[in-house]
Design a protein around this motif. Sequence first.
Motif, PDB file in Angstrom:
ATOM      1  N   THR A  68      34.702 -37.658  -8.239  1.00  0.00           N
ATOM      2  CA  THR A  68      34.019 -37.479  -6.945  1.00  0.00           C
ATOM      3  C   THR A  68      34.890 -36.771  -5.912  1.00  0.00           C
ATOM      4  O   THR A  68      34.593 -36.829  -4.725  1.00  0.00           O
ATOM      5  CB  THR A  68      33.574 -38.851  -6.382  1.00  0.00           C
ATOM      6  OG1 THR A  68      34.723 -39.702  -6.243  1.00  0.00           O
ATOM      7  CG2 THR A  68      32.565 -39.512  -7.289  1.00  0.00           C
ATOM      8  N   ASN A  69      35.951 -36.094  -6.346  1.00  0.00           N
ATOM      9  CA  ASN A  69      36.817 -35.436  -5.370  1.00  0.00           C
ATOM     10  C   ASN A  69      36.114 -34.259  -4.687  1.00  0.00           C
ATOM     11  O   ASN A  69      36.506 -33.842  -3.599  1.00  0.00           O
ATOM     12  CB  ASN A  69      38.111 -34.958  -6.042  1.00  0.00           C
ATOM     13  CG  ASN A  69      37.840 -34.032  -7.217  1.00  0.00           C
ATOM     14  OD1 ASN A  69      37.012 -34.325  -8.064  1.00  0.00           O
ATOM     15  ND2 ASN A  69      38.530 -32.913  -7.268  1.00  0.00           N
ATOM     16  N   ASP A  70      35.071 -33.699  -5.321  1.00  0.00           N
ATOM     17  CA  ASP A  70      34.324 -32.606  -4.695  1.00  0.00           C
ATOM     18  C   ASP A  70      32.830 -32.939  -4.672  1.00  0.00           C
ATOM     19  O   ASP A  70      31.978 -32.094  -4.945  1.00  0.00           O
ATOM     20  CB  ASP A  70      34.577 -31.289  -5.421  1.00  0.00           C
ATOM     21  CG  ASP A  70      34.384 -31.407  -6.942  1.00  0.00           C
ATOM     22  OD1 ASP A  70      33.972 -32.491  -7.395  1.00  0.00           O
ATOM     23  OD2 ASP A  70      34.643 -30.414  -7.637  1.00  0.00           O
ATOM     24  N   ILE A  71      32.536 -34.163  -4.323  1.00  0.00           N
ATOM     25  CA  ILE A  71      31.157 -34.651  -4.361  1.00  0.00           C
ATOM     26  C   ILE A  71      30.242 -33.867  -3.419  1.00  0.00           C
ATOM     27  O   ILE A  71      29.042 -33.756  -3.664  1.00  0.00           O
ATOM     28  CB  ILE A  71      31.137 -36.160  -4.001  1.00  0.00           C
ATOM     29  CG1 ILE A  71      29.789 -36.778  -4.316  1.00  0.00           C
ATOM     30  CG2 ILE A  71      31.518 -36.389  -2.555  1.00  0.00           C
ATOM     31  CD1 ILE A  71      29.754 -38.282  -4.114  1.00  0.00           C
ATOM     32  N   GLU A  72      30.813 -33.293  -2.346  1.00  0.00           N
ATOM     33  CA  GLU A  72      29.975 -32.568  -1.400  1.00  0.00           C
ATOM     34  C   GLU A  72      29.367 -31.308  -2.020  1.00  0.00           C
ATOM     35  O   GLU A  72      28.409 -30.732  -1.480  1.00  0.00           O
ATOM     36  CB  GLU A  72      30.783 -32.190  -0.151  1.00  0.00           C
ATOM     37  CG  GLU A  72      31.898 -31.178  -0.382  1.00  0.00           C
ATOM     38  CD  GLU A  72      33.160 -31.819  -0.956  1.00  0.00           C
ATOM     39  OE1 GLU A  72      34.111 -31.075  -1.253  1.00  0.00           O
ATOM     40  OE2 GLU A  72      33.198 -33.057  -1.079  1.00  0.00           O
ATOM     41  N   ASN A  73      29.903 -30.858  -3.162  1.00  0.00           N
ATOM     42  CA  ASN A  73      29.358 -29.671  -3.824  1.00  0.00           C
ATOM     43  C   ASN A  73      28.210 -29.982  -4.769  1.00  0.00           C
ATOM     44  O   ASN A  73      27.547 -29.066  -5.261  1.00  0.00           O
ATOM     45  CB  ASN A  73      30.466 -28.951  -4.607  1.00  0.00           C
ATOM     46  CG  ASN A  73      31.503 -28.313  -3.700  1.00  0.00           C
ATOM     47  OD1 ASN A  73      31.164 -27.806  -2.633  1.00  0.00           O
ATOM     48  ND2 ASN A  73      32.755 -28.353  -4.099  1.00  0.00           N
ATOM     49  N   VAL A  74      28.001 -31.262  -5.060  1.00  0.00           N
ATOM     50  CA  VAL A  74      26.919 -31.632  -5.978  1.00  0.00           C
ATOM     51  C   VAL A  74      25.583 -31.163  -5.406  1.00  0.00           C
ATOM     52  O   VAL A  74      25.250 -31.431  -4.250  1.00  0.00           O
ATOM     53  CB  VAL A  74      26.898 -33.159  -6.218  1.00  0.00           C
ATOM     54  CG1 VAL A  74      25.627 -33.563  -6.957  1.00  0.00           C
ATOM     55  CG2 VAL A  74      28.126 -33.590  -7.000  1.00  0.00           C
ATOM     56  N   GLY A  75      24.837 -30.447  -6.220  1.00  0.00           N
ATOM     57  CA  GLY A  75      23.534 -29.946  -5.803  1.00  0.00           C
ATOM     58  C   GLY A  75      23.592 -28.618  -5.087  1.00  0.00           C
ATOM     59  O   GLY A  75      22.554 -27.969  -4.909  1.00  0.00           O
TER      60      GLY A  75
END
Length: 878
Positions: A68-75
């Motif tokens: 989840t280190n780059d969770i903001e990129n999901v989607g």
Amino acid sequence: MNTFEIRETFLDFFVERDHRRVASAPLIPQDPTVLLNIAGMLPFAPYFAGDAEPPAPRIVSYQKCVRTNDIENVGRTARHLSFFEMLGNFSFGDYYKRDAIRWAWELSVDHFGLDPERIWASAHVNDDEAVEIILEETDIPRERIQRFDSDNFWWTGQAGSAGYCGEFFYDKGPEYGEDGGPAVDDERFVEYYNLVFTEFVCDDDGNIVGELPAKNVDTGLGLARLATILQDVPTLYETDVWVSLLAAASRVTGVERGDSDEHDVSLKVLAEHARATAFLIADGVLPAKEGRGYVLRRLLRRAVRHSHLLGVTDADARVLPPMIDAVIEVMRPGYPELERQRELIMRVATAEEAGFRDRLAAGLAMLDDELADLGDGDPLSGDVAFQLHDTYGFPIDLTAEIAADAGLELDQDRFDELMTAQQERARAAAKSGSGGVPASVYREAAAATGSTEFVGYDHLRAESTVGALVTVAGLVDVASEGDELEVVLPRTPFYAEGGGQVGDAGLLVTPSGRLEVLDTQEAIEGVSTHRVRVVAGEVTPGQEVVATVDPDRRIATARSHSATHVLHATIKEVLGEHAQQAGSLVTPGRLRFDFPHFEGVADDQLATIEGTINERVLRDPTVRTEIMDLDDARAAGAVANFGDKYGDVVRVVTIGDFSKELCGGTHVPHGAEIGTIVIAREESIGANTRRVEALTGIDAYRYLTNERLVAEEVARTLNTRSDEAVARIESLVERLRAAEKELVRLRQADLAGRAVDLADEVERDADGLGIVAVSLDGLDMDGLRQVAGDIRQRLGERGVAVVGTGSDDGKAQLVAALTDDLVEAGVAARDVLQPAAKLVGGGAGGKGGMAQAGGRDGSRLDEALQRAADEARELARG
């Protein structure tokens, strides 16, 4: 190929080449320094490091991972996921570069049908050997092999194994970007297969300082990325798995894909996080304020927030249950644990969504108000972020994401300051080994001693030799009286802490010294260490030693461990199969048992559990232990506990006809030897997690004796017999309740009188508006509402009552009540209170003619009351 066929094709390919197929390890790793499994090779790290013997020289696996280190990129991108699957083939000192590269090519072209003209490769700038093998074993020409430096050197970031690595890339075509290979465009040229060749030893700075005793292969193939290529779709969200999950997201929200870019992002986040949620809960992760439980809570609440953005705003709505149904249906092949844990997943996710939805709307309204008041370039206040976290349950990452969507930064420093002031949290990374001893020292001890043979199931005394003396500074040649250190023995009767059971204590005696064993731990896999204090003489490696376990402590611990198994089986029967062990502590005479459950265990249920476990123990069931293959044990119904690690051969402990568990701990031979079991406490230890503490043997007897003495003392105090004490107490409680009701009646009458006086004294302005804004000491929120409502009723028309009070802890509370005519004219009580709430450092909630507010700064209460009165005048005139 669909995703399941891709996975099975990969696994079958390597099974045909003598690899042992291994199912995915749980998301909770064995390494306590790692939060979650984030890579396909992580479960095999001890084998690469040389800390343990692998079950086979060649392994093929599919591994579930969460990152989840780059969770903001999901989607928002074509390939970011928080949950993903890695396929891997591994060699531990067996085959090396040539076989790995040849098989990767053969699999890609002959079995997956990839166009050989579109495959590119990479290698390290110093790895000429790999380049030559690629040229010899594949059809990739030299111009499609690119060389990189640090990107193609793999190491863990700390001292340990390392090596060159290479990748296979697939050219998706000119419509996806520029030509020139992965060095030019990594969107067009997608890496799908990573091959790591570990042969070096690195220091903490990444410098090569030696060679491993054996060369290894560690590969990783991203299942979702390969599915994107083979199914010829632009992003992974168009693959078969995601078509199904996104269709489910559309059904539960009523929003179709393509409606808008932002809606598409939210649909993807909802579907992706629902999948990650299901897998985390199935592996025993439960929502919590920190650690892996925080990761789960963050995913759950992001999913709920994005459903809110899609229009699911009803506080009673539930989107996660139908989404999890869809996840289980799609992901069941290969992951039977999802179906087994369906009830647990559903109940945890439903409870978490319900709890967050209750606060989501109020928190978002407060945040919207704050964002609307900010000027250009102003950051979002850390105080507001902290209140959202503390009061409304918003993870700070979620608040930061909402602020970023609005083009604003967050005052993270202020938030961190407030969090630190509220609660000091231990953030130091867990260190390898007890007492900070580096793992490299334990490996050195293991090299000198070998793995530890445990003989303690059958013997409490054994002869052995002193294998190594371990300290933080390294191995030593002698230890003298007063020294505390760790001792490694090649053969020991001491049980090393594991499976919840504490380590043994006792004595080590050599010809020249006497050592008190304080604790026993497994330092690295297969190697036990005895933490000792030298109480007499000295000890040196190589000496003969007699190791003796403290028998009273061991027997008392065994009672507690067997009692834990009896308790586990009984709790599941009474509360449901979801109540599986989620943590335990087994100590002499006492046990602690944690399990997922969604409400307090009722007194009658506790009584049933306690009565049943004691009845079972009194029947003196046989306690049997068997060594079995893992698959046979599971087929026989043996329970495997969350987070525990099991090899291919396991120990199964069966008690009577009601309990069968995989367990390496020590047990009594017959149930009656457990003695009495007393449940001493049942409590919550976090969201959806309960804890039972119980006593066994002599400790249970002492507890019951003390309880009897307390009951007799209560009876003496009440001047009655013990068997009449309860009735006497009930009578006294009833009289107390009657007195309290009378006090409430008198207090309400007093409040009504004060309301009348305040309303009668009000002075109305030229427009006939009457405002009462007053501070009253000693009232709680219910009292404030009563006074404000009574004043409003007394005022009749065009009346506003704002009542506030300060609490002993320095906080402020306010209530506003408006007459119906003002509400009908469009004035809202919440709007009257909002500016005042900000003055005291809080927010306002409510609707229509009644609202309440609270804040941490009670020193500004009078100012806040005046501000509310001024706001009421402005709104009434408008």
